[in-house]
Design an enzyme around this catalytic site. Structure first.
Site, PDB file in Angstrom:
ATOM      1  N   ARG B  26       0.828  -1.223   0.000  1.00 18.27           N
ATOM      2  CA  ARG B  26       0.000   0.000   0.000  1.00 18.27           C
ATOM      3  C   ARG B  26       0.857   1.266   0.000  1.00 18.27           C
ATOM      4  NH1 ARG B  26      -1.617   0.656   6.282  1.00 18.27           N
ATOM      5  NH2 ARG B  26      -0.104  -0.811   7.089  1.00 18.27           N
ATOM      6  N   GLU B  74     -19.080   3.808   2.133  1.00 20.28           N
ATOM      7  CA  GLU B  74     -18.409   3.282   0.943  1.00 20.28           C
ATOM      8  C   GLU B  74     -19.289   3.318  -0.295  1.00 20.28           C
ATOM      9  OE1 GLU B  74     -18.622   1.770   3.909  1.00 20.28           O
ATOM     10  OE2 GLU B  74     -16.591   2.086   4.664  1.00 20.28           O
ATOM     11  N   PHE B  99     -14.623  -3.529   2.358  1.00 16.58           N
ATOM     12  CA  PHE B  99     -15.753  -2.591   2.321  1.00 16.58           C
ATOM     13  C   PHE B  99     -15.929  -1.978   0.930  1.00 16.58           C
ATOM     14  CE2 PHE B  99     -13.539  -1.856   6.572  1.00 16.58           C
ATOM     15  CZ  PHE B  99     -14.105  -2.983   7.123  1.00 16.58           C
ATOM     16  N   ARG B 184      -1.681  -5.092   3.463  1.00 13.54           N
ATOM     17  CA  ARG B 184      -1.360  -4.288   4.638  1.00 13.54           C
ATOM     18  C   ARG B 184       0.082  -4.462   5.118  1.00 13.54           C
ATOM     19  NH1 ARG B 184      -0.878  -4.924  10.186  1.00 13.54           N
ATOM     20  NH2 ARG B 184      -1.671  -3.144  11.356  1.00 13.54           N
TER      21      ARG B 184
HETATM   22  C1  LIG Z   1     -17.977  -0.499   6.614  1.00 16.85           C
HETATM   23  C2  LIG Z   1     -16.732  -0.102   7.320  1.00 16.85           C
HETATM   24  N1  LIG Z   1     -15.995   0.902   6.846  1.00 16.85           N
HETATM   25  C3  LIG Z   1     -14.849   1.250   7.465  1.00 16.85           C
HETATM   26  C4  LIG Z   1     -14.430   0.583   8.576  1.00 16.85           C
HETATM   27  C5  LIG Z   1     -13.106   0.927   9.240  1.00 16.85           C
HETATM   28  N2  LIG Z   1     -13.351   1.515  10.552  1.00 16.85           N
HETATM   29  C6  LIG Z   1     -13.293   0.799  11.701  1.00 16.85           C
HETATM   30  S1  LIG Z   1     -13.676   1.692  13.042  1.00 16.85           S
HETATM   31  C7  LIG Z   1     -13.895   3.105  12.136  1.00 16.85           C
HETATM   32  C8  LIG Z   1     -14.265   4.380  12.806  1.00 16.85           C
HETATM   33  C9  LIG Z   1     -15.507   4.230  13.556  1.00 16.85           C
HETATM   34  O1  LIG Z   1     -15.817   5.382  14.258  1.00 16.85           O
HETATM   35  P1  LIG Z   1     -16.766   5.255  15.512  1.00 16.85           P
HETATM   36  O2  LIG Z   1     -17.944   4.443  15.123  1.00 16.85           O
HETATM   37  O3  LIG Z   1     -17.039   6.623  16.009  1.00 16.85           O
HETATM   38  O4  LIG Z   1     -15.920   4.408  16.532  1.00 16.85           O
HETATM   39  P2  LIG Z   1     -14.831   4.951  17.609  1.00 16.85           P
HETATM   40  O5  LIG Z   1     -13.657   5.451  16.844  1.00 16.85           O
HETATM   41  O6  LIG Z   1     -15.469   6.041  18.386  1.00 16.85           O
HETATM   42  O7  LIG Z   1     -14.499   3.765  18.424  1.00 16.85           O
HETATM   43  C10 LIG Z   1     -13.684   2.837  10.783  1.00 16.85           C
HETATM   44  C11 LIG Z   1     -13.783   3.811   9.696  1.00 16.85           C
HETATM   45  C12 LIG Z   1     -15.229  -0.467   9.038  1.00 16.85           C
HETATM   46  N3  LIG Z   1     -14.886  -1.203  10.123  1.00 16.85           N
HETATM   47  N4  LIG Z   1     -16.372  -0.790   8.408  1.00 16.85           N
END
Ligand SMILES: Cc1ncc(C[n+]2csc(CCOP(=O)(O)OP(=O)(O)O)c2C)c(N)n1
Ligand SMILES: [Mg+2]
Lengths: 285, 330
Positions: B26, B74, B99, B184
């Site tokens: 990546r 997404e 995703f 990754r």
């Molecule tokens: C469909 C999807 N897109 C992206 C992700 C990657 N991802 C994991 S946690 C996260 C952020 C989530 O934010 P929040 O729900 O506020 O959780 P917090 O950081 O507060 O624990 C992302 C983008 C994912 N797990 N699933």
């Protein structure tokens, strides 16, 4: 009947759960710190007061349902379940290891007591709608569904599709909880994708909305219990929490979203949690 | 004895048996995108709350006005990409492969492929080598779902240097949609700036006469290692690196297989629908020969360290060599 704990007892349990979260994450060497620590008071309230379940019979057909939609926060659910008697606390140290039942993101088929498989965000509320509709068809009227979601998570359109459906069918046996900690991966939620006016958005979608301090166990218990009495609408609890709660150097900092503490940081965090424990009012004081 | 047999001179490859530098695939994408942005100011980028993980932050920091943060959405990501492309932009849209394209496939099908817009979908964290995050995050079906889409180009580079070239090549293609598959973990960098790369071309990195090993992505390095060991054991394997899974370089593959009449494919993904399937489809129509596909065999991954998982699921040089021995005997 489960015996009820006092609030100081619950606060003590929450501190122990936070300590386990730190130990698990440090041992795993990867995983999410901020969300689980912020959600600990809510999980303590759920598993030690609000929920109807039997850890020895995880598939009991009258149990309440917890759906962790933001699966990356699963360390808090594993730790709470271990404290609640689902499995031995020793197993917590297998988190994220090869062959473990405690997968990096929760898998229903691996660990009895989990109700869904998640990690990819945005699916829990829809699954709750399906379960609620089925319960209604089955005349299963004494069970409740609690869905825990992240605030960043509700960027997903899937969530709002479910929001409309729950309103359409007045799915009043769902209580959803948004972990309003204001962080996601790329930064503060209002910078990445503004959510406000969050309360009015959910109200406009037909939900009964309650804002609470999600790190106050008493208010969590009161609200979740009260939500069952609101029959005309599904209930959305916007739980304002502090990400990384209980560990000073993690609090409010989005960089701790997806990072584990290293050995030194874990030691510091555990020390802090221990002394914080000393401050809590309780019978041993 | 060291095999001189890997075509080091033609392709300017490094010796895979030596201690090589490691870098995540990546990262090559991240560097390539900045370079593409410099060459063409129509190149734009969007991400769904994974800007650093997908290495898009390098582009964001270089060209903040051409970067869009979509949030965790997404379906919106790729569909906004379609709109950007309709106005003449070359959008690169990134997330984890699980995703995107895992979640938003129909939007890609209609608004990008059928609509013929040159959106470049970048899926990072493909394969089981994602490690401890577990099955939900280890995308194994992306090659399968992307290569069945008409108009879609599917590229799976073998190391970070090739990922950079692939990014630049995709940016230059202003007509076709593209999918770029990234990993990754750090993996050995064995190609060099001089190693040729063109979309749609496969490369015979190691000539041989006994058996053809066709590999893509992280498995190409493993295939070369296997060929080195096999040579010492008296088996002269030809290694064909296939960075572009679609369009597949049928000529190069058929030329090799006509010589060896035995084929192993290797990929870090489901054998159903992936590179192995693509090769089997080609060979069953054009030149049917015995084929053994190495990859995930109709199961999900799980948590563990990348090395543990690659070993457990049979995705190493050792497993490729074992398959070759087995095939040579039968
Ligand atoms: C469909 C999807 N897109 C992206 C992700 C990657 N991802 C994991 S946690 C996260 C952020 C989530 O934010 P929040 O729900 O506020 O959780 P917090 O950081 O507060 O624990 C992302 C983008 C994912 N797990 N699933
Ligand atoms: Mg959050």
């Amino acid at each position: 009947m489960k015996q009820k704990h006092t609030i100081p007892e619950l606060e003590t349990i929450a501190v122990q759960i936070r300590q386990d979260i730190i130990r698990m994450l440090e041992h795993a060497g990867s995983g999410h710190s901020a969300g689980p620590l912020g959600l600990t008071d809510i999980f303590t309230a759920l598993y030690f007061d609000v929920l109807k379940y039997d850890p020895k019979k995880p598939d009991w057909n009258q149990r309440d349902i917890v759906l962790l939609s933001n699966g990356h926060c699963v360390p808090v659910q594993y730790a709470t379940m271990a404290h609640a008697g689902y499995f031995d606390k020793k197993e917590l140290m297998t988190l994220r290891k090869f062959g473990s039942r405690l997968q990096g993101h929760p898998e229903r088929t691996k660990l009895p007591g989990l109700e869904n498989t998640s990690g990819p965000l945005g699916c829990g509320l829809s699954q709750a709608c399906g379960m609620a509709l089925a319960m209604r068809m089955n005349q299963d009227l004494h069970r409740w569904i609690y869905v825990v979601m992240g605030d960043g998570e509700i960027n997903e359109g899937n969530v709002w599709e479910a929001a409309m459906l729950a309103n359409k069918y007045k799915l009043n046996n769902i209580t959803a909880i948004i972990d309003r900690n204001n962080i996601q991966i790329d930064g503060q939620t209002e910078d990445v994708m503004p959510l406000e006016d969050l309360r009015h958005k959910w109200e406009a979608f037909g939900w009964h909305v309650i804002d609470i301090d999600g790190n106050n166990i008493e208010s969590v218990i009161d609200t979740l219990t009260m939500s069952r009495a609101i029959v005309e609408k599904p209930v959305m609890v916007i739980a304002h929490t502090i990400p990384g709660k209980g560990v000073d150097f993690m609090e409010y900092d989005f960089h701790w979203h997806g990072a584990p503490p290293n050995k030194k940081q874990a030691k510091e965090a555990l020390h802090e949690l221990r002394t914080l424990q000393g401050k809590i009012r309780g019978e041993h004081e | 004895m060291n095999k001189e047999h890997i075509d080091v001179s033609t392709y300017h490859l490094l010796d895979v048996t030596s201690e090589l530098e490691q870098e995540p695939i990546r990262s090559g994408f991240g560097a390539g995108l900045v370079e593409a942005g410099k060459q063409n100011d129509q190149v734009v980028a969007a991400c769904a709350d994974l800007t650093e993980s997908t290495k898009m932050h390098l582009f964001r920091d270089a060209y903040p006005d051409r970067y869009i943060e979509i949030g965790i959405a997404e379906q919106n990501l790729v569909t906004v990409g379609s709109g950007l492309a309709a106005m003449g932009k070359i959008p690169f849209v990134s997330s984890y492969a699980a995703f995107s394209p895992g979640r938003n496939w129909e939007q890609i099908r209609t608004t990008i492929c059928l609509n013929q817009q040159p959106v470049k979908i970048v899926g990072s964290h493909a394969g089981v080598s994602v490690g401890p995050d577990g099955a939900t995050h280890q995308m194994l079906e992306d090659i399968a779902i992307m290569r069945v889409l008409p108009n879609m180009v599917v590229v799976s580079p073998a190391d970070s240097v090739e990922a950079k070239k692939a990014t630049l090549a995709l940016a230059e293609d202003t007509k076709n949609p593209g999918y770029l598959r990234l990993a990754r973990e750090k993996t050995p960098v064995f190609t060099t700036d001089k190693t040729p790369f063109a979309i749609g071309k496969a490369y015979v990195y190691a000539p041989g006469s006994d058996i053809t090993i066709i590999a893509t992505g992280t498995m190409t390095y493993q295939a070369l290692l296997a060929a080195e060991n096999l040579f010492k054991q008296g088996i002269d394997a030809e290694v064909v690196h296939v960075p572009t899974i679609k369009p597949l370089d049928a000529t190069t593959i058929l030329t090799s297989v006509s010589k060896t009449n035995k084929v192993i494919t290797a990929e870090e993904g489901q054998i159903a629908g992936g590179l192995g399937s693509a090769v089997a489809e080609l060979l069953s129509e054009e030149h049917p020969v015995p084929i053994k596909r190495i990859g995930m065999r109709d199961r999900f991954g799980e948590s563990g360290s990348p090395d543990e998982l690659l070993e457990a699921f049979g995705l190493t040089a050792k497993h490729i060599a074992m398959a070759a021995h087995h095939m040579m005997k039968s």
